[in-house]
Design an enzyme around this catalytic site. Structure first.
Site, short mmCIF file in Angstrom:
data_model
loop_
_atom_site.label_atom_id
_atom_site.label_comp_id
_atom_site.label_asym_id
_atom_site.label_seq_id
_atom_site.Cartn_x
_atom_site.Cartn_y
_atom_site.Cartn_z
N ASN A 9 -2.94 -1.21 -4.43
CA ASN A 9 -3.55 -1.17 -6.26
C ASN A 9 -2.76 -1.55 -7.44
O ASN A 9 -1.19 -2.25 -7.71
CB ASN A 9 -3.10 0.11 -6.91
CG ASN A 9 -2.79 0.79 -7.72
OD1 ASN A 9 -3.57 0.34 -8.39
ND2 ASN A 9 -2.49 1.92 -7.88
N TRP A 10 -3.43 -2.86 -7.60
CA TRP A 10 -3.25 -3.83 -8.69
C TRP A 10 -2.94 -3.55 -10.22
O TRP A 10 -2.27 -3.87 -10.99
CB TRP A 10 -4.16 -4.57 -9.44
CG TRP A 10 -4.81 -5.82 -7.69
CD1 TRP A 10 -4.10 -5.88 -5.94
CD2 TRP A 10 -5.38 -7.21 -7.74
NE1 TRP A 10 -4.65 -6.40 -5.81
CE2 TRP A 10 -5.60 -6.83 -6.03
CE3 TRP A 10 -6.35 -7.69 -8.71
CZ2 TRP A 10 -6.45 -8.24 -6.50
CZ3 TRP A 10 -6.74 -8.74 -8.57
CH2 TRP A 10 -6.54 -9.35 -7.08
N LYS A 11 -3.08 -1.74 -11.09
CA LYS A 11 -2.72 -1.41 -11.44
C LYS A 11 -3.58 -2.31 -12.80
O LYS A 11 -4.93 -2.98 -12.41
CB LYS A 11 -1.56 -1.09 -12.37
CG LYS A 11 -0.95 -0.27 -10.77
CD LYS A 11 0.11 0.88 -11.32
CE LYS A 11 1.54 1.23 -9.96
NZ LYS A 11 2.20 1.89 -9.38
N HIS A 98 -4.33 9.84 -9.22
CA HIS A 98 -2.72 8.34 -9.32
C HIS A 98 -2.10 9.50 -10.73
O HIS A 98 -2.53 9.76 -11.95
CB HIS A 98 -2.86 6.88 -9.15
CG HIS A 98 -2.26 6.22 -9.77
ND1 HIS A 98 -0.63 6.54 -10.57
CD2 HIS A 98 -1.71 5.77 -8.45
CE1 HIS A 98 0.56 5.57 -10.39
NE2 HIS A 98 -0.49 5.36 -8.28
N GLU A 100 -0.07 8.13 -12.80
CA GLU A 100 -0.12 7.55 -13.84
C GLU A 100 -1.66 8.59 -15.04
O GLU A 100 -1.04 8.21 -15.70
CB GLU A 100 -0.44 6.27 -13.79
CG GLU A 100 1.05 5.28 -13.44
CD GLU A 100 1.44 4.00 -12.54
OE1 GLU A 100 0.50 3.86 -12.66
OE2 GLU A 100 1.99 3.77 -11.85
N GLU A 170 2.83 10.09 -3.03
CA GLU A 170 3.58 9.28 -4.09
C GLU A 170 4.84 9.32 -4.56
O GLU A 170 3.87 10.12 -5.69
CB GLU A 170 2.51 8.43 -4.79
CG GLU A 170 1.46 7.44 -3.70
CD GLU A 170 1.37 6.13 -4.96
OE1 GLU A 170 1.45 5.32 -4.22
OE2 GLU A 170 0.25 5.99 -6.44
N GLY A 176 7.49 2.01 -8.94
CA GLY A 176 7.73 1.49 -9.29
C GLY A 176 9.48 1.64 -10.16
O GLY A 176 9.19 0.53 -11.13
N SER A 216 7.41 2.36 -4.81
CA SER A 216 8.22 0.85 -3.96
C SER A 216 8.53 1.00 -2.26
O SER A 216 9.77 0.34 -2.54
CB SER A 216 9.48 1.13 -4.15
OG SER A 216 9.86 1.77 -5.96
N GLY A 237 1.47 -1.04 -4.85
CA GLY A 237 1.70 -1.18 -6.43
C GLY A 237 1.73 -2.82 -6.69
O GLY A 237 1.30 -3.56 -6.42
N GLY A 238 2.87 -2.93 -7.10
CA GLY A 238 3.94 -3.84 -7.26
C GLY A 238 3.88 -4.99 -6.05
O GLY A 238 4.18 -6.53 -6.31
P1 PGA Z 1 4.99 0.78 -6.14
O1 PGA Z 1 3.52 1.61 -7.13
O2 PGA Z 1 3.85 -0.10 -5.41
O3 PGA Z 1 4.57 -0.04 -7.59
O4 PGA Z 1 5.90 1.49 -6.80
C1 PGA Z 1 2.76 2.33 -6.40
C2 PGA Z 1 1.85 3.44 -6.69
O5 PGA Z 1 1.51 3.55 -7.70
O6 PGA Z 1 1.33 3.42 -5.87
#
Ligand code: PGA
Length: 253
Positions: A9-11, A98, A100, A170, A176, A216, A237-238
């Site tokens: 997930n590149w966000k 998600h 967010e 999640e 993050g 993470s 994500g990251g």
């Molecule tokens: P993260 O994000 O790996 O940066 O913690 C995961 C996600 O939000 O899908």
């Protein structure tokens, strides 16, 4: 056998050139590693880069997913992207719910349900996120919270429709933050979710559902997370913003 999935997930990261470089790097790395045949890679770039990323892969290396979709079919919804549009670009997957989006854009379980309906109607597989915030974990409400999210977001589906769904657990406190759920915490919640699915749709459907862990997840902790019997991969994500890390995670099955 259910799929093992690593989805990136590149966000809201990368410009067009940077995205092009990243997907190029991913392709180059994939040429030199051999992932297990049952491992499915999914790359979820921002909307404007979907076509460029799809053109690279041709589905043979990875599938492409969107990060969001409208809950409406079509019409006067400025700025929205419909499931029909994604379908017409042959996008296979879409992240929904998600944390967010739930936190910053007020995406409720009812909206999640409507988005899931749109995706299924147009032949896309939803990757539906659930998970508790820190206060809920600290007051031991995580199971209740996740049960609600799954019940209200997904359990209106028929068993056949549910068969198209991927779930991502999640814990919000792990996203993050560099703080990962322990393998025991992940396994406990994944087994709980699979139990809910079994109760609703039967054991067979539950055994076929891929449940990913997110929060993470990185090359150094993916192996012990994925080793658990109910953890079928990760939503990353990251670490998905670096080709080396993303592919290294997929090698941990
Ligand atoms: P993260 O994000 O790996 O940066 O913690 C995961 C996600 O939000 O899908």
């Amino acid at each position: 056998m259910r799929k093992q999935i690593v989805a990136g997930n590149w966000k809201m990261n990368k410009t067009f050139t940077e995205a092009d470089d990243l997907v190029n790097d991913i392709m180059n790395k994939l040429e030199s590693v051999s992932l297990k045949p049952e491992t499915q890679l999914i790359v979820c770039p921002p909307f404007p880069f979907l076509e460029m990323v799809s053109d690279y892969s041709d589905d043979s290396y990875f599938e492409v997913g969107a990060q969001n979709v409208s809950d409406q079919e079509s019409g006067a919804y400025t700025g929205e992207v419909s499931a029909a549009m994604l379908e017409s670009m042959e996008i296979g997957y879409c992240i929904v719910g998600h944390s967010e989006r739930r936190a910053y854009y007020h995406e409720t379980d009812a909206i999640v349900a409507a988005k899931v309906n749109q995706l299924l109607k147009h032949g896309l597989k939803p990757i539906v996120c659930c998970g508790e915030v820190l206060e809920e974990r600290e007051s031991n409400q995580q199971f209740e919270v996740v049960k609600h999210q799954i019940n209200d977001g997904l359990f209106h589906l028929t068993a056949e429709q549910f068969g198209e769904v991927v779930i991502a657990y999640e814990p919000v406190w792990a996203i993050g933050t560099g703080k990962t759920a322990t393998p025991e915490q992940a396994q406990e919640m994944h087994a709980f979710i699979r139990g809910l699915i079994a109760e609703k749709y039967g054991k067979e459907v539950a055994e076929e559902t891929s449940i990913l862990y997110g929060g993470s997840c990185k090359p150094s902790n993916a192996k012990e997370l994925f080793a658990n019997k109910d953890v079928d991969g990760g939503l990353i994500g990251g670490a998905s913003l670096k080709a080396d890390d993303f592919i290294a995670i997929a090698e941990q099955f």
